[in-house]
Each structure stands twice: as structure tokens, then as C-alpha cells.
Design a protein around this motif. Structure first.
Motif, PDB file in Angstrom:
ATOM      1  N   ASP A 157       5.368 -51.919  15.349  1.00 46.71           N
ATOM      2  CA  ASP A 157       5.419 -52.791  14.179  1.00 46.71           C
ATOM      3  C   ASP A 157       4.805 -52.089  12.973  1.00 46.71           C
ATOM      4  OD1 ASP A 157       5.926 -55.606  13.152  1.00 46.71           O
ATOM      5  OD2 ASP A 157       3.818 -55.304  12.628  1.00 46.71           O
ATOM      6  N   LYS A 158       5.487 -52.224  11.819  1.00 43.07           N
ATOM      7  CA  LYS A 158       5.067 -51.540  10.600  1.00 43.07           C
ATOM      8  C   LYS A 158       3.646 -51.923  10.192  1.00 43.07           C
ATOM      9  CE  LYS A 158       6.381 -50.921   5.771  1.00 43.07           C
ATOM     10  NZ  LYS A 158       7.345 -51.291   4.703  1.00 43.07           N
ATOM     11  N   GLU A 159       3.316 -53.195  10.329  1.00 44.85           N
ATOM     12  CA  GLU A 159       1.970 -53.647   9.939  1.00 44.85           C
ATOM     13  C   GLU A 159       0.896 -53.007  10.811  1.00 44.85           C
ATOM     14  OE1 GLU A 159       1.858 -57.860   9.999  1.00 44.85           O
ATOM     15  OE2 GLU A 159       3.293 -58.104   8.325  1.00 44.85           O
ATOM     16  N   ASP A 160       1.176 -52.857  12.101  1.00 49.73           N
ATOM     17  CA  ASP A 160       0.206 -52.223  12.999  1.00 49.73           C
ATOM     18  C   ASP A 160      -0.004 -50.747  12.633  1.00 49.73           C
ATOM     19  OD1 ASP A 160      -0.121 -54.555  14.404  1.00 49.73           O
ATOM     20  OD2 ASP A 160       1.382 -54.067  15.936  1.00 49.73           O
ATOM     21  N   ILE A 161       1.087 -50.087  12.282  1.00 50.87           N
ATOM     22  CA  ILE A 161       0.966 -48.675  11.888  1.00 50.87           C
ATOM     23  C   ILE A 161       0.129 -48.555  10.624  1.00 50.87           C
ATOM     24  CG2 ILE A 161       2.245 -46.613  11.204  1.00 50.87           C
ATOM     25  CD1 ILE A 161       4.621 -47.680  12.831  1.00 50.87           C
ATOM     26  N   GLU A 162       0.436 -49.386   9.636  1.00 49.90           N
ATOM     27  CA  GLU A 162      -0.321 -49.350   8.376  1.00 49.90           C
ATOM     28  C   GLU A 162      -1.801 -49.641   8.624  1.00 49.90           C
ATOM     29  OE1 GLU A 162       2.129 -50.417   4.503  1.00 49.90           O
ATOM     30  OE2 GLU A 162       2.305 -52.016   5.983  1.00 49.90           O
ATOM     31  N   ARG A 163      -2.069 -50.567   9.536  1.00 53.08           N
ATOM     32  CA  ARG A 163      -3.462 -50.906   9.842  1.00 53.08           C
ATOM     33  C   ARG A 163      -4.200 -49.704  10.433  1.00 53.08           C
ATOM     34  NH1 ARG A 163      -5.171 -52.427  14.593  1.00 53.08           N
ATOM     35  NH2 ARG A 163      -3.059 -53.003  15.262  1.00 53.08           N
ATOM     36  N   ILE A 164      -3.540 -48.988  11.364  1.00 54.98           N
ATOM     37  CA  ILE A 164      -4.169 -47.819  11.965  1.00 54.98           C
ATOM     38  C   ILE A 164      -4.376 -46.727  10.913  1.00 54.98           C
ATOM     39  CG2 ILE A 164      -3.852 -45.962  13.660  1.00 54.98           C
ATOM     40  CD1 ILE A 164      -4.546 -48.714  14.830  1.00 54.98           C
ATOM     41  N   VAL A 165      -3.381 -46.523  10.062  1.00 58.53           N
ATOM     42  CA  VAL A 165      -3.479 -45.486   9.023  1.00 58.53           C
ATOM     43  C   VAL A 165      -4.625 -45.812   8.062  1.00 58.53           C
ATOM     44  CG1 VAL A 165      -2.312 -44.472   7.031  1.00 58.53           C
ATOM     45  CG2 VAL A 165      -1.061 -44.779   9.180  1.00 58.53           C
ATOM     46  N   LYS A 166      -4.731 -47.051   7.647  1.00 60.89           N
ATOM     47  CA  LYS A 166      -5.811 -47.445   6.730  1.00 60.89           C
ATOM     48  C   LYS A 166      -7.171 -47.294   7.387  1.00 60.89           C
ATOM     49  CE  LYS A 166      -3.122 -50.679   3.913  1.00 60.89           C
ATOM     50  NZ  LYS A 166      -2.894 -52.100   3.540  1.00 60.89           N
ATOM     51  N   GLN A 167      -7.269 -47.669   8.653  1.00 58.45           N
ATOM     52  CA  GLN A 167      -8.541 -47.490   9.366  1.00 58.45           C
ATOM     53  C   GLN A 167      -8.925 -46.010   9.425  1.00 58.45           C
ATOM     54  OE1 GLN A 167      -8.001 -49.309  13.202  1.00 58.45           O
ATOM     55  NE2 GLN A 167      -8.113 -51.425  12.423  1.00 58.45           N
ATOM     56  N   GLY A 168      -7.921 -45.152   9.676  1.00 62.54           N
ATOM     57  CA  GLY A 168      -8.191 -43.722   9.728  1.00 62.54           C
ATOM     58  C   GLY A 168      -8.637 -43.175   8.385  1.00 62.54           C
ATOM     59  N   LEU A 169      -8.003 -43.635   7.302  1.00 59.48           N
ATOM     60  CA  LEU A 169      -8.368 -43.149   5.966  1.00 59.48           C
ATOM     61  C   LEU A 169      -9.729 -43.668   5.525  1.00 59.48           C
ATOM     62  CD1 LEU A 169      -4.944 -43.389   4.107  1.00 59.48           C
ATOM     63  CD2 LEU A 169      -6.209 -41.316   4.704  1.00 59.48           C
ATOM     64  N   ASP A 170     -10.110 -44.846   5.991  1.00 55.83           N
ATOM     65  CA  ASP A 170     -11.449 -45.354   5.656  1.00 55.83           C
ATOM     66  C   ASP A 170     -12.541 -44.442   6.212  1.00 55.83           C
ATOM     67  OD1 ASP A 170     -10.381 -47.495   4.331  1.00 55.83           O
ATOM     68  OD2 ASP A 170     -10.518 -48.877   6.038  1.00 55.83           O
ATOM     69  N   VAL A 171     -12.258 -43.883   7.397  1.00 61.41           N
ATOM     70  CA  VAL A 171     -13.253 -43.016   8.037  1.00 61.41           C
ATOM     71  C   VAL A 171     -13.058 -41.551   7.639  1.00 61.41           C
ATOM     72  CG1 VAL A 171     -14.286 -42.353  10.243  1.00 61.41           C
ATOM     73  CG2 VAL A 171     -13.233 -44.607   9.988  1.00 61.41           C
ATOM     74  N   PHE A 172     -11.779 -41.142   7.492  1.00 58.34           N
ATOM     75  CA  PHE A 172     -11.463 -39.736   7.197  1.00 58.34           C
ATOM     76  C   PHE A 172     -10.538 -39.655   5.982  1.00 58.34           C
ATOM     77  CE2 PHE A 172     -12.056 -40.084  11.826  1.00 58.34           C
ATOM     78  CZ  PHE A 172     -13.137 -39.229  11.990  1.00 58.34           C
TER      79      PHE A 172
END
Length: 669
Positions: free
Chosen positions: A440-455
Motif C-alpha cells: 500500500d502506497k500509504e505504508d510505503i510513504e510512512r516507512i520512508v518518512k520514518q527513515g528520513l526522520d532518523v536518517f
């Protein structure tokens, strides 16, 4: 100098007289040979000797010797020349030239290798032995020379003792050299394999199937000791004794006690004891390198009946490297590697995904990875596990197995995040995996945003986030935010450039907005580090890419006049480099017309000659263009200016003369 030249020339008189007398060479050819050798000798006797003179002389003599051999064969003089000094005079002269060259240039390893290669081709074993000794004396820290010498002793001299001593001496000098340890280890295994092959030929030991007598010879390299390629011939020789009488056969028959003594299981050497000792000494010397130990496993797999020895390597890795994630990952993945009979040139392979044994082996790997994660719960260990699963997920095609790996990967990523062991690479792998399985697109965006918040420094995550944004303005905004964090990322600037061009094609951005954004991008790229240092190569390429793309976009959208305005603005503000000017000239030739184009091309060439990059090449290119336009007077002016600026006028003149010869002109420079 003249005396030395005369000395060498006088030594070849008997040889040349004999060549003429036997009609191998004509009198005219003899005179030509004398003239050539005289010129070469004068070059070799110069006060400052050059390697190229020796190489030219050697090349001439090798070609001359090849011609002599062909003529001898054609004239049928092979038998007449046996034992004659003519048979070896050419080769002696070549060896003498190599000897003089290596004496003068002892530090040139390439010259020694050419010397060795020539001696090998001519099978001059006595000479080759001396060459190896001299080469090692002058280059004792060159591991390749030691390996090459040991290989030669083992393969061509059949002197295993000498080969072993050479590698032992090399290891005393360079105990930290991994290649030496691996080749010494391989040498002992080859020796054992060769003995086993001989035993089978002699009938001391029976082996099932004919394939057991064959040994791979995959490594065809001077730096790698090759496996023995004998057996079939030996077997045929030993089978040719059917005519012998029974009494002689009885003499060769061994009684049961003798055979028991010779059995492989009772002989520690044939059981691989020496190779095991070498391995143990190697890991004592280099204890903490998993790649070093993995290579020993790879070498073991080239030979037969080495499963127990490979297990010993696994045991030492488990004993010494329990806290090394790469080592634990290697041990966990080993279950999927099996040793099979020789098939299609391979003796070892991974279990096929279609093999029923694949699933139990995969489960064993997963269980060992789980155990490793319990004992070593660090990010690197999670990365090892995830990469292992992703690798097999991409290889399998069976639906149930793919679903199993998919669920396992999702579970692993979530467990890693819960354990707070996620790294930037793991977030990138997670996002790529979710895109691959069309999550699901929303799940992918959520993971990407979480990754960018940390890295926030992850370029791949920024690109993925921008790709999932449909709004053009928001996409550009994301790229700008990403470039603030990663200003020197070539990949990010390339994606940003492609985004600008795409938005311009879709008319999301009008021409004025696109021009402003390109100009701003060129300004930022110029401020990065306009340098030619290797460490800033990406930054220089970013600047060239943006400037060239800006001009090309201008030419495609509004024509050559707009492109000229753009590149003049870039030349004025952004200190362009040589490739940019070449790109502008290419655009002028493509989009310009015959009336106005040449004037701007000349302007660009004139600006390019002010740079220091490939000044001579630029002037040659400029002159070629002027000749093609038949502007010979202008070419004279450019030529005179070049002669004042270039340091090597003679070399430049030669190139200009070659250039002029392709253009008919009423004028000359």
C-alpha cells in the motif's frame, strides 16, 4: 661507445656468415640486419639509457628469429642445423638483450615479467630458473613473483620440495600477505590430489566412477597455482602392460599388509594434515579477517573429499568470531551450499530452489540466523539476515515459497524496528522491498518518512519520497529540501535535473520558471567546489551536467538564439570547464545555421583555448574546424598563437602536418 658497439657487432659476424652461406638470408638482408643492429646498439650505449630502446631491439630480434625459423622450416634445414650454433644464436641474443635490460632497469617488474614470459614460451628451463632467482632478489616483496616461481617449480620441474620452500620463505618475509597463505594452502592440496590420482592409477585405491579422477583447472592465472591435469594419460600407460608375463605381474602385486599400510585412511598426509596445519598457522597470523577464512573454504571446494576439512574451518570461525556479524552470517548461510559430483564443469553449487532439499536447508539457515540474532543483537547482524532473505526472495519463483519469504521479510523488518536496530541501509532496503511487492502506497510513504526522520542524509529515501508525490511543486520542494541536506550528491542532482525537464515538458513549469530554477541550480553547483581534485570529482561533474543540460534544454525549447543567451550567461557567471564548451560547440553544430553558426563556434573555441585543460587538443580541434570551413588565414593566426602558448611545439607541428594532409589548401602554415 664506438668500441662497445664494435665489440657486439663483431660477435655476430660468424652467425651472419653462416646464415648467408646456408641461403637463409640474402646478402641484401644481411646488410639490412647489420644496419639495424648497429643503430640499436648505438641507442643502447647512450649515456642515459631508455627502456624503450631495449624493447625495440628485443622486438626486432624476436621477429627476426621467427622469420629465421620459418625459412629454416621451408628450406628443410631442421635436421642439418641440429647441434649447430645457428639453432640457438638468435635466442641467445634475445636473452642477452633481456639480461642487459634487467641489469639496467632492475626495478621494472614489467620487464622481468616479459623476460620470464619469453623464456617460458621457449621452454628454456635452465635459463628460467636463473631469471626467477634474480627477479626475486631484486623484488623480494612481490608476492606474485614468489607464487609464479613456486608454480613453475611444481608444474614444470616437478619439484614439490622447492615449491614448498619458496612459499615458506615468502611467508617469512610477508606473513600478512593473504594471497601467499592461500596459494601455499592450495599447493599442498594439489600435492595430495596428485598422489591420490597416482594411487588410483596404480590400483592401490579404487574410486567409484571415472569422474573421481578428474580435477578442475579453473584458475588460469600466473598468480594462482594450477591443479594437476594428468591422469588419463597415466592410466592408459599403466593399462598397456597386458603382454607382460605372469611372473612380472606377481612382482608388482602388493600383499594385504603392504596395501593396509598404504591405505589413505592410515596416512595423515593424505588426510590433509599439512593443509590443516597451514590453515591453522594462517589464522593465527591473520586472526580477524572473515573474508580471508572464506577463501580457504572456496579452495577446499575445488578438491575432492574435503567435507571434514571444511567443517574444521567452520568450527574455527564459530570459535574465534562469535561476535562478528559477517562471520555469523556466513555460517548461517552455509546450509544452502552443497558439494555435488562434477556436472557441467562444476563440482560445488548452491542447492537448486527446485530441489526438495532446498526448503529444509533454508529453514536451517533461518534457525541459525535467529540464534545468531539472539546472541548478537546488533544492526550489522540484522543487515546480514535481511540481505540473505532478500537475495533468495529475488531468486525463487514458486508461489508458496515466495510468500513464505515475503512474510518472513516483513516480520524481520518489524522485529528489527522494534529492537531499535534500524540503519539507513535497512530503511532503504525496506522501502525498496515494499515497492517490489506493491505494498500500500500509504505504508510505503510512512516507512520512508520514518527513515528520513532518523536518517535525513539518505539520498535513496528522499528520491523515493519524491517519486511518490504527484504534485509537481511539492516534488520540487522535496528535492530542494533533500539538496540542502545532501548538497554534493550526484544522484540527487541528476534526479532533480530530470524532474525539472519533466515538469517543463508537462508544462507544469513555464519557460521563465524553468530558466530561473536551472540558473539557481547552476549557481548552487558552482558554489559547491569547482575543483579538479579527485575528492571533488562528483561535484565538478554536477556542475558540468547542470550547465550542459541547461543549454541543451534552451536549444530544444526556444532554439539556438536562446541557447546562445544561456551559455553566454553561464560563461560570464559560473566558470565553465572544458567539457561544457565542447557541449556548446556540439549544440551549435546541431542547431545552428550555416550563416551565423561558424561565428559562434569560433567564439566558443577561442574561449576554450584560454583554459588549461588539454590545450594542445583544443587547438588541434580548432584548426580542424577552421580547415573544414576553408578559413586558412584565420587558421594561420590560431596556429601562431598556439606555438607561443604550447610547451612542446615539435609535437604540435607533427599533429598539425597530419591534419593539413587531410585538407587541400592553397596556403601553408
Amino acid at each position: 661507445m664506438a668500441e662497445s658497439v664494435q665489440y657486439y657487432l663483431e660477435r655476430m659476424i660468424p652467425e651472419l656468415e653462416a646464415l648467408e652461406k646456408k641461403h637463409i638470408f640474402s646478402p641484401v638482408e644481411i646488410k639490412s640486419i647489420i644496419k639495424k643492429r648497429t643503430n640499436f646498439e648505438y641507442a643502447l650505449q647512450r649515456r642515459i639509457k631508455q627502456k624503450i630502446d631495449f624493447l625495440r631491439s628485443i622486438e626486432y630480434e624476436i621477429n627476426l628469429e621467427d622469420l629465421r625459423r620459418k625459412r629454416v622450416q621451408r628450406l628443410g634445414l631442421q635436421d642439418a642445423l641440429k647441434g649447430d650454433h645457428l639453432q640457438y644464436s638468435g635466442a641467445r641474443r634475445i636473452y642477452n638483450l633481456f639480461r642487459r635490460a634487467t641489469t639496467k632497469f632492475t626495478g621494472d617488474i614489467s620487464l622481468w615479467l616479459q623476460y620470464i614470459d619469453y623464456a617460458k614460451k621457449n621452454k628454456a628451463n635452465n635459463i628460467l630458473s636463473g631469471i626467477f632467482v634474480q627477479a626475486i632478489q631484486f623484488h623480494p616483496m612481490n608476492a606474485s613473483l614468489w607464487i609464479m616461481t613456486a608454480t613453475w617449480e611444481n608444474e614444470y620441474n616437478s619439484n614439490m620440495a622447492a615449491a614448498r620452500i619458496l612459499l615458506q620463505r615468502a611467508l617469512r618475509l610477508m606473513p600478512q600477505n593473504q594471497q601467499l597463505w592461500h596459494e601455499y594452502f592450495r599447493l599442498e592440496l594439489i600435492y595430495i590430489e596428485k598422489i591420490k590420482l597416482r594411487r588410483r592409477v596404480l590400483g592401490i585405491e579404487e574410486e567409484k566412477g571415472e569422474d573421481a579422477m578428474e580435477v578442475d583447472n579453473e584458475n588460469d592465472d600466473d598468480n594462482t597455482i594450477k591443479l594437476p591435469a594428468v591422469t588419463g594419460e597415466d592410466a592408459s600407460k599403466w593399462k598397456e602392460d597386458e603382454g607382460d608375463d605372469d611372473e612380472e605381474k606377481k612382482k608388482r602385486t602388493l600383499d594385504e599388509n603392504d596395501i593396509a599400510k598404504l591405505e589413505e585412511s592410515n596416512n595423515p598426509i593424505l588426510q590433509g594434515l599439512l593443509a590443516k596445519i597451514i590453515y591453522d598457522n594462517a589464522i593465527d597470523t591473520i586472526p580477524s579477517d572473515i573474508e580471508f577464512r572464506k577463501k580457504f573454504v572456496d579452495i577446499y571446494r575445488e578438491f575432492t573429499n574435503t567435507e571434514t576439512h571444511i567443517q574444521h574451518v567452520y568450527d574455527t570461525i564459530r570459535r574465534d568470531m562469535r561476535d562478528v556479524p559477517a562471520a555469523r552470517g556466513f555460517l548461517a548461510a552455509r546450509h544452502l551450499f552443497i558439494i555435488t559430483k562434477k556436472e557441467e564443469g562444476k563440482k560445488t553449487q548452491y542447492i537448486s530452489v527446485n530441489d526438495p532439499a532446498f526448503i529444509p536447508a533454508l529453514k536451517s539457515c533461518v534457525e541459525e540466523f535467529d540464534e545468531a540474532l539472539k546472541e548478537l543483537n546488533v544492526s550489522e547482524m540484522w543487515e546480514q539476515y535481511v540481505k540473505f532473505l532478500l537475495n533468495w526472495f529475488s531468486l525463487v519463483s514458486e508461489a508458496n515459497l515466495k510468500l513464505y519469504l515475503c512474510k518472513l521479510l516483513q516480520k524481520t523488518f518489524k522485529a528489527c524496528k522494534k529492537a531499535n536496530k534500524m540503519t539507513m541501509e535497512l530503511y532503504e532496503l525496506w522501502a525498496s522491498f515494499m515497492i517490489d511487492i506493491k505494498e500500500d502506497k500509504e505504508d510505503i510513504e510512512r516507512i520512508v518518512k520514518q527513515g528520513l526522520d532518523v536518517f535525513p542524509g539518505s539520498v535513496k529515501l528522499w528520491i523515493k519520497r519524491a517519486e511518490f508525490t504527484s504534485d509537481g511543486e511539492e516534488q520540487l520542494e522535496l528535492y530542494n529540501r533533500a539538496l540542502e541536506v545532501n548538497p554534493d550528491s550526484l544522484l540527487l542532482w541528476t534526479e532533480y535535473k530530470d524532474c525539472l525537464l519533466a515538469q517543463s515538458r508537462k508544462q507544469v513549469l513555464d519557460l521563465e520558471e524553468t530558466e530561473k530554477l536551472f540558473f539557481k541550480a547552476c549557481e548552487k553547483a558552482t558554489l559547491l567546489l569547482p575543483s579538479v581534485l579527485a575528492s571533488s570529482a562528483d561535484r565538478n561533474y554536477i556542475k558540468r551536467m547542470l550547465q550542459s543540460s541547461f543549454v541543451e534544454w534552451a536549444a530544444k525549447t526556444k532554439g539556438i538564439d536562446f541557447a546562445r543567451t544561456v551559455y553566454k550567461k553561464i560563461i560570464k557567471n559560473f566558470y565553465p570547464t572544458y567539457p561544457f564548451f565542447m557541449k556548446c560547440i556540439e549544440i551549435e553544430n546541431k542547431y545552428g545555421n550555416a550563416e551565423t553558426g561558424p561565428k559562434f563556434v569560433e567564439y566558443l573555441y577561442d574561449r576554450t583555448t584560454r583554459l588549461e585543460d588539454d590545450k594542445e587538443g583544443t587547438y588541434i580541434s580548432y584548426l580542424a574546424y577552421l580547415y573544414s570551413q576553408k578559413k586558412f588565414q584565420m587558421a594561420n593566426i590560431v596556429y601562431n598563437r598556439a606555438c607561443k602558448e604550447l610547451p612542446n611545439k615539435d609535437a604540435f607541428d607533427i599533429r598539425v602536418q597530419k591534419l593539413k594532409s587531410t585538407h587541400t589548401s592553397p596556403l601553408t602554415l
